[in-house]
Design an enzyme around this catalytic site. Structure first.
Site, short mmCIF file in Angstrom:
data_model
loop_
_atom_site.label_atom_id
_atom_site.label_comp_id
_atom_site.label_asym_id
_atom_site.label_seq_id
_atom_site.Cartn_x
_atom_site.Cartn_y
_atom_site.Cartn_z
N ASP A 1 7.50 34.04 20.83
CA ASP A 1 7.88 34.26 21.99
C ASP A 1 9.12 34.93 22.23
OD1 ASP A 1 5.82 32.92 23.40
OD2 ASP A 1 6.84 30.97 23.39
N VAL A 2 10.08 34.66 21.53
CA VAL A 2 11.47 35.44 21.40
C VAL A 2 11.17 36.70 20.77
CG1 VAL A 2 13.89 35.32 20.50
CG2 VAL A 2 12.65 33.14 21.00
N ALA B 1 10.73 28.17 24.31
CA ALA B 1 10.03 29.46 23.53
C ALA B 1 9.83 29.19 22.01
CB ALA B 1 10.76 30.67 23.90
N ASP B 2 8.87 29.57 21.42
CA ASP B 2 8.63 29.76 19.98
C ASP B 2 9.03 30.85 19.44
OD1 ASP B 2 6.67 31.45 20.24
OD2 ASP B 2 4.87 29.89 20.00
N SER B 3 9.15 31.05 18.05
CA SER B 3 9.78 32.08 17.60
C SER B 3 9.05 33.56 18.00
CB SER B 3 9.62 32.00 15.83
OG SER B 3 9.87 30.71 15.41
#
Lengths: 77, 246
Positions: free
Chosen positions: A39-40, A35-37
């Site tokens: 996504d989180v 996950a990228d930032s």
């Protein structure tokens, strides 16, 4: 706890499009689940909606693993 | 071009914001007219839109107060069910030479003109990320590009808005949220009416098209930036200034 984990797992699987068996309590969103930032952030938003709670930005930043999310949610229920 | 879209415009009771509200409404958008002090004028904008067959509501909020901004966004979504376009237009001036500018005058302008853009952008991002689409249009100013004596606070804020536009564009591009800025030049509004005759003449001499802009010149660009016609544009600042700064 088990119930929360199952729900979180389902959201993670849907949102991040990963295999179910990869979603363990220890799994890190960024390192293990790709996950990228953003996504989180999005995932946290969805958890807020699903569990009907508001996660403050400072708290959200501490959520790095699936277990972190589950523990946080359980602590608020 | 924006038919059926929900548009929130800050500082929409007067000047450029008012014109943007009317322009979007004429093109079929559902409009939220935000205001801070001028309730009567905000109501007049709403009335004009409704009389013309459009949809609009007004919401009071000071854009520099996070709680008020959050409540405004919540009410918008509750009323219209989505939020497709945010136009960060609210702005104030407290002009003075740097040597004479008070700390309060600097802070007030930064709070409304720069922090307000940050707070409103942050507040709408959640909804737009969920929708996987959205447009954010920030009204900067050409003086944010060129500088302008007597406006240290205003220029700092407006230059800040351009930087904020670029960063927001990069952060949200992956979610199909496009973020651009408009930098108006010398547009005829209440705000420019406050300028002295000397300032006015000095500025006119610098405008190749040799006339003031109209609020509708800015509103038309905002409409373009909210429409499908600008699908491949993000992070840009479009100057609407008669060629004043090149």
């Amino acid at each position: 706890m088990a119930d929360t984990f199952e729900k979180v797992k389902q959201i993670v699987v849907d949102r991040l499009d990963v295999d179910e068996d990869k979603v363990t309590l220890e799994a890190s969103f960024k390192d293990d689940l790709e996950a990228d930032s953003l996504d989180v952030v999005e995932l946290v938003m969805e958890l807020e909606d699903e569990f009907d709670l508001e996660i403050a930005d400072e708290e959200a930043e501490k959520i790095a693993t699936v277990g972190d999310a589950v523990n946080y949610i359980d602590s608020k229920q | 071009m924006v038919n059926g879209q929900v548009v929130l415009i800050t500082g929409a009771s007067r000047g450029i914001g008012r014109e943007i509200a009317l322009t979007f409404a004429r093109n079929g958008a559902k409009v939220v007219v935000n205001y801070s002090g001028s309730e009567g004028k905000a109501q007049a904008v709403v009335d004009e839109i409704i009389a013309d067959g459009g949809e609009a509501i007004k919401i009071k909020a000071n854009v520099s107060k996070e709680e008020e901004v959050k409540a405004m966004v919540k009410e918008t979504i509750k009323t219209f069910g989505s939020l497709d376009v945010l136009v960060n237009n609210a702005g104030i001036t407290r002009d003075n030479l740097l040597m004479r500018m008070s700390e309060a005058d600097f802070d007030d302008v930064i709070d409304i003109n720069l922090k307000g853009v940050f707070l409103c952008t942050k507040a709408v991002t959640r909804q737009m990320m969920k929708q996987k689409s959205g447009r954010i249009i920030n009204v900067s100013s050409v003086v944010g590009v060129s500088g302008n004596p007597g406006q240290a606070n205003y220029v700092s804020a407006k230059a800040g808005v351009i930087g904020l536009t670029k960063t927001t564009a990069k952060e949200l591009a992956a979610r199909n949220i496009l973020v651009n800025a408009i930098a108006p030049g010398f547009i005829s509004t209440d705000m420019t009416d406050k300028l002295t005759e000397e300032q006015r003449e000095q500025m006119l001499a610098l405008i190749p098209l040799n006339k003031l802009g109209e609020a509708k010149d800015v509103a038309n660009v905002a409409l373009f930036l909210a429409s499908e016609q600008s699908n491949y544009i993000t992070g840009q600042t479009i100057q609407v200034d008669g060629g004043m700064v090149m």
